[in-house]
Design an enzyme around this catalytic site. Structure first.
Site, PDB file in Angstrom:
ATOM      1  N   ASN A  12       0.858  -1.183   0.000  1.00 33.98           N
ATOM      2  CA  ASN A  12       0.000   0.000   0.000  1.00 33.98           C
ATOM      3  C   ASN A  12       0.899   1.239   0.000  1.00 33.98           C
ATOM      4  O   ASN A  12       1.486   1.575   1.029  1.00 33.98           O
ATOM      5  CB  ASN A  12      -0.912  -0.017   1.231  1.00 33.98           C
ATOM      6  N   LYS A  14       0.111   4.303  -0.315  1.00 37.01           N
ATOM      7  CA  LYS A  14      -0.536   5.470   0.289  1.00 37.01           C
ATOM      8  C   LYS A  14      -0.309   6.706  -0.603  1.00 37.01           C
ATOM      9  O   LYS A  14      -0.301   6.590  -1.824  1.00 37.01           O
ATOM     10  CB  LYS A  14      -0.048   5.667   1.727  1.00 37.01           C
ATOM     11  N   HIS A  98      -9.301   1.196   5.177  1.00 31.97           N
ATOM     12  CA  HIS A  98      -8.007   1.336   5.857  1.00 31.97           C
ATOM     13  C   HIS A  98      -8.174   2.256   7.059  1.00 31.97           C
ATOM     14  O   HIS A  98      -8.985   3.189   7.040  1.00 31.97           O
ATOM     15  CB  HIS A  98      -6.965   1.903   4.888  1.00 31.97           C
ATOM     16  N   GLU A 100      -6.583   4.643   8.154  1.00 28.89           N
ATOM     17  CA  GLU A 100      -6.408   6.071   7.891  1.00 28.89           C
ATOM     18  C   GLU A 100      -7.674   6.679   7.295  1.00 28.89           C
ATOM     19  O   GLU A 100      -8.031   7.826   7.609  1.00 28.89           O
ATOM     20  CB  GLU A 100      -5.204   6.281   6.958  1.00 28.89           C
ATOM     21  N   GLU A 170      -5.113  -4.955  10.698  1.00 26.84           N
ATOM     22  CA  GLU A 170      -4.080  -3.946  10.908  1.00 26.84           C
ATOM     23  C   GLU A 170      -4.236  -3.352  12.302  1.00 26.84           C
ATOM     24  O   GLU A 170      -5.110  -2.524  12.529  1.00 26.84           O
ATOM     25  CB  GLU A 170      -4.133  -2.867   9.827  1.00 26.84           C
ATOM     26  N   GLY A 176       3.156   2.281  11.077  1.00 20.88           N
ATOM     27  CA  GLY A 176       4.087   3.394  10.977  1.00 20.88           C
ATOM     28  C   GLY A 176       4.760   3.779  12.281  1.00 20.88           C
ATOM     29  O   GLY A 176       5.444   4.794  12.357  1.00 20.88           O
ATOM     30  N   SER A 216       3.566  -2.549  10.398  1.00 20.64           N
ATOM     31  CA  SER A 216       5.037  -2.465  10.429  1.00 20.64           C
ATOM     32  C   SER A 216       5.709  -3.791  10.063  1.00 20.64           C
ATOM     33  O   SER A 216       6.589  -4.280  10.766  1.00 20.64           O
ATOM     34  CB  SER A 216       5.523  -1.977  11.809  1.00 20.64           C
TER      35      SER A 216
END
Length: 254
Positions: A12, A14, A98, A100, A170, A176, A216
């Site tokens: 991904n 992003k 996702h 985010e 996730e 991150g 990660s």
């Protein structure tokens, strides 16, 4: 590595990579991964790079994914992307829900369910993301959060569609941050999700659905994570932005 389900490892990207940078990356991946048959490999560039990347990987073992899709077919939805537009570039997979987008765009389980149904209606495959935040994990709410998200986000799918759906677990606290769930934590959570699929659908669905880990993932931890019986691949963020690290994750995984 002998797995019951074929691994699927997706990058991904992003909001990263210009078209030129995307082409450099994918050309490197083509060379590094040319002989890989043991895993399904997917790259998910930003929309602006889909067209050019699709041309480069057309004759390769790399498949194309999109990072999002609108729940409507076409119409007056400014700034949105429809399935028919993605299919023009031979997109096979679409990431939905996702963390985010759940956080920044306030996407709900109900909206993600509509998108998942639209992805299947277009004969594409959704990668539906679910996961808990650090505060939710520390409060012992991981299973409750995952069940709520899974039941809501998968509510419109039939058993037949569900088999062709990928779930990405996730842990939001590990995205991150450099933190990673231990292989044991990942396995426990994936096993819970598989048990949830059994209760929501049936044994065939639970056995066949691939559940990716996304938090990660790096070359150094890929082998241990992928060796777990219920971990069927990875949704890779930052480490997918450099061809060597992404290729190493895939090679270490198999």
């Amino acid at each position: 590595m002998n797995k019951e389900r074929k691994l699927i490892i997706a990058g991904n990207w992003k909001m990263n990579k210009t078209v030129a940078e995307a082409l450099d990356l994918v050309r490197g991946l083509k060379l590094d991964l040319a002989n890989i048959k043991e895993a399904d490999i997917v790259v998910c560039p930003p929309f602006t790079a889909l067209s050019e990347v699709s041309k480069v990987i057309l004759d390769s073992n790399i498949r194309l994914g999109a990072q999002n899709m609108n729940e409507h077919n076409v119409g007056a939805y400014t700034g949105e992307i429809a399935a028919v537009m993605l299919k023009e570039f031979s997109v096979r997979y679409v990431i939905l829900g996702h963390s985010e987008r759940r956080e920044y765009q306030k996407e709900t389980d109900e909206l993600i369910a509509k998108k998942a149904a639209a992805v299947h209606a277009a004969s594409l495959k959704p990668i539906v993301c679910i996961g808990e935040t650090l505060s939710e994990r520390e409060a012992g709410q991981t299973q409750k959060v995952l069940e709520t998200q899974a039941r809501g986000s998968l509510a419109r799918l039939s058993k037949e569609q569900m088999v062709e759906t990928i779930i990405a677990y996730e842990p939001v606290w590990a995205i991150g941050t450099g933190k990673t769930a231990t292989a044991t934590q990942a396995q426990e959570t994936h096993a819970f999700i598989r048990g949830l699929l059994l209760r929501m659908f049936d044994e065939t669905v639970a056995r066949r659905v691939r559940i990716q880990y996304g938090g990660s993932v790096k070359p150094s931890n890929a082998r241990e994570l992928m060796s777990q019986p219920d971990v069927d691949g990875a949704l890779v963020g930052g480490a997918s932005l450099e061809s060597r690290s992404f290729a190493d994750i895939i090679k270490n995984s198999i």
